[in-house]
Design a protein around this motif. Sequence first.
Motif: not given
Length: 329
Positions: A264-271, A284-294, A296-301
Amino acid sequence: MAKNPITSTVDFQKDGVQHGFLNLPYSCDQSAWGSIRIPVTVAKNGEGPTVLFTGANHGDEYEGPIALFDLARNIKAAELYGRVIIVPGMNYPAFRNGTRTSPIDGGNLNRMFPGDPSGSVTSKIADYFYRTLLPLADFVVDFHSGGKTLEFIPFCCAHVLDNKEQEEKCVAAMRAFNAPYSVMLMEIDPENMYDTAAERMGKVVIGTELSGGGTSTVYTNEIAKRGIRNILKHAGIVKGDLEQASSTELNVPDPSCFLFCENSGLLEPCVDLGDVVVAGQIVARVHPIGRTGAQPEEYHAAIGGVFSGRHFPGLISAGDFLGLVTVPL
């Protein structure tokens, strides 16, 4: 099997235009002897093929209902050579509630076929379509869009079928609909879907995904309206030439086309939708929202093609659909 409790106030065999209801008795706290009244229009002129148009199979998808209420309001029997059945709000309780599933029983109508005449409200609706309306149809057009949680490039779709003659007819109808994109779509969970039930009856079946986000636009509504006009001409129910526009043909060859979120997290579209991507590209990237400095997970085609669908809300959960890449035919 038990008789379905739904009755119709229209006669599907009668010539002319009739506006009425599919009436489902429903006793509840607010109305002890009440009923759910699903609007329906039938327009018929003599013998000929039948097109069954449906919208709001999921209640938060709006291009279909808009185009079909418009069709019902303006259709003229004298211009027809056959029959048109119009149900703008197929899962009517969900449609009235603005939700994907029914507020009465939580039923996802598009996962409940063939239905049950003795089951829940949604099961009864599914059974009525399965045993009463689908047998009347030669062509089945079921309008979808992404609803509140998904967004797509605007496409019309057909499926790969064991019966290749039937598949060819579905592909021809998909091309006649002439959406900006035409997709041979592999469904994630097809077993109890409405179009699967119709295909198993041998019907010519097409569907759509026309954008999403729980709304509609001038652009996507016109795609739906033009598609209706084209299908009626393609079926031979209305005379005239098809309205032509450019359509890109795409395919969903295997499950690698789908991306799902792992945390779970904040979705950042990259395309953006419609962008051409290559295998391995970050979509896309998914940023953790429980703390700063973490990080993001990257998702690749996993496959190269056109980025064709995505999760719509800004927050995403583990297991959510994240994106779809389709491959040019």
